[in-house]
Write an enzyme that holds these catalytic residues in place. Structure first.
Site, short mmCIF file in Angstrom:
data_model
loop_
_atom_site.label_atom_id
_atom_site.label_comp_id
_atom_site.label_asym_id
_atom_site.label_seq_id
_atom_site.Cartn_x
_atom_site.Cartn_y
_atom_site.Cartn_z
N HIS A 1 0.83 -1.22 0.00
CA HIS A 1 0.00 0.00 0.00
C HIS A 1 0.86 1.26 0.00
O HIS A 1 0.49 2.27 0.58
CB HIS A 1 -0.95 0.04 1.21
CG HIS A 1 -1.76 -1.20 1.36
ND1 HIS A 1 -2.96 -1.39 0.72
CD2 HIS A 1 -1.52 -2.33 2.07
CE1 HIS A 1 -3.44 -2.59 1.04
NE2 HIS A 1 -2.58 -3.18 1.84
N SER B 1 16.48 21.08 -15.69
CA SER B 1 15.36 21.99 -15.92
C SER B 1 15.90 23.31 -16.45
O SER B 1 16.99 23.74 -16.09
CB SER B 1 14.62 22.20 -14.60
OG SER B 1 13.86 23.40 -14.68
N LYS C 1 17.14 20.85 -10.17
CA LYS C 1 16.42 19.65 -10.65
C LYS C 1 17.31 18.69 -11.44
O LYS C 1 18.19 19.10 -12.17
CB LYS C 1 15.25 20.06 -11.55
CG LYS C 1 14.15 20.84 -10.85
CD LYS C 1 13.35 19.99 -9.88
CE LYS C 1 12.42 19.03 -10.57
NZ LYS C 1 11.36 19.72 -11.30
N GLU D 1 10.55 8.26 -16.85
CA GLU D 1 9.18 8.76 -17.09
C GLU D 1 8.69 8.35 -18.48
O GLU D 1 7.53 7.99 -18.67
CB GLU D 1 9.14 10.28 -16.94
CG GLU D 1 9.24 10.71 -15.49
CD GLU D 1 9.39 12.23 -15.32
OE1 GLU D 1 8.98 12.73 -14.27
OE2 GLU D 1 9.92 12.90 -16.23
#
Ligand code: ARG
Length: 384
Positions: free
Chosen positions: A162, A283, A289, A296
């Site tokens: 979970h 970024s 970043k 992704e």
């Protein structure tokens, strides 16, 4: 006076008009199926050898055709072959070129054959070769997971259920779970390969041919286990394409789960792993970043593979036997699913081979969230 021109299509003998440009646009598949060029030549070589062996064509004609096919193969490999939309598909592009090179005898190649059994023979060979490539890449990937697991064999890691810390496990345990998944994927592709390895040649348009062909000969020559039993099924069946993309889809489920974990683990909140600089992006506005773009995109690309599966299932649903032009749509999404999967396997292999493990933080987190509560409860139960 009629200004109609006579059709110049290979099949246009009885047609009084030329096809409209838009008709050509929807009908032509050459931009897609030129990818079958080399397997198409392979199929034609086997077919003409069989025709000669059965004395359906002369030995001299066979030699001429084989020589012409050799030349076409060279032109294709060197990028010198000129594909024409007006010639519809790869089969007619090659046949027309053969005609230019050797003259009328080129027509003998298509004796006892239709594009219906020709295209599906090509596609079975192409999928067979693609499966071999996928399985080779999956083996390399499994190896990388095993190496990563071995390197971090004793590293303690928080196991989750979970999405909450559940019990401490070993990081190697977690990595080897993916080896199991990719192993099953490989087996699934292998099963599909075994099932698809029957040769449709000889089915012709649907009902076979009155020429005394030898189907065992062509099947063997092309590496198939046997000829297909039912000629109508031979030209109608695309189960093997659907199975192929289904296998790719399950495989992409696994990749997307892994990608999601890599994204989470590399975030500053988790800080379990570091992704290599050459597989991330920065970024344009936030200098702190380090974006996990590769992971992704792996996660996202599962969508286009499932899309291919839905497109093929829908295309085949409700089609009457035997061949309908609908089935020409079977290639584009299969090619795309294959290209996507191969790219994803390769890039995942790079990721797994180069991630840095933050052992201290993994072990620290494994102690959090009452992760040993189950063991304590078990101990209390077992205590004499
Ligand atoms: N380009 C076609 C395909 O990919 C080849 C078969 C065409 N057969 C026909 N009867 N028109 O499906």
């Amino acid at each position: 006076m009629s200004n109609r021109k006579i059709s110049n299509k290979m099949w246009g003998g009885r047609f009084n008009d030329q096809t409209l440009p838009l008709m050509e646009e929807i009908n032509s598949s050459i931009d897609i199926d030129k990818r079958l060029a080399l397997v198409d030549i392979m199929g034609s070589r086997a077919h003409v050898k069989m025709l000669a062996q059965r004395k359906i064509v002369k030995q001299a004609t066979k030699r001429k055709i084989l020589k012409g096919l050799d030349q076409i193969e060279k032109e294709i490999i060197l990028g010198k072959f000129s594909y024409k939309k007006s010639l519809e598909d790869i089969h007619m592009n090659i046949e027309s070129r053969l005609h230019k090179i050797i003259g009328n005898e080129a027509g003998m190649l298509h004796t006892a054959r239709s594009r219906n059994d020709q295209v599906v023979t090509d596609f079975r060979i192409w999928i067979r070769e693609s499966i071999d490539q996928i399985n080779k890449e999956l083996e390399l990937l499994k190896q990388s997971f095993v190496e990563l697991a071995e390197k971090n064999f004793e590293t303690i890691f928080p196991g989750y259920t979970h999405m909450q810390i559940a019990q401490p496990v070993k990081f190697s345990h977690h990595m080897l779970a993916y080896v199991e998944m990719f192993h099953r994927d490989g087996l699934r592709f292998h099963e599909t390969r075994k099932r698809l390895n029957e040769c449709p040649l000889g089915a012709a348009a649907l009902a076979g041919t009155s020429f005394p062909i030898d189907r065992e000969y062509t099947a063997k020559e092309l590496g198939f286990d046997s000829p297909m039993r039912n000629s109508m099924d031979a030209v109608s069946d695309r189960d093997f394409v659907i199975e192929f993309i289904f296998n790719a889809s399950i495989c992409m489920v696994h990749f997307s789960r892994l990608a999601e974990e890599l994204i989470l683990w590399s975030s500053s909140e988790f800080n379990f792993i570091d992704l290599p600089d050459n597989l991330v992006t920065g970024s344009s506005i936030m200098p702190q970043k380090k974006n996990p773009d590769a992971a992704e995109l792996i996660r996202a690309k599962s969508g286009r593979v499932y899309g291919a599966l839905i497109s093929q299932l829908t295309m085949m649903k409700g089609l009457p036997l035997c061949y309908s032009k609908d089935m020409q749509e079977d290639k584009e999404s299969a090619f795309d699913a294959f290209d996507t999967l191969i790219l994803v396997i390769k890039i995942t292999n790079l990721l797994i081979g180069s991630i840095q493990i933050n052992k201290e933080n993994m072990e620290k987190q494994a102690e959090n969230g009452f992760s040993t509560a189950t063991d304590l409860a078990d101990w209390l139960v077992k205590k004499p």
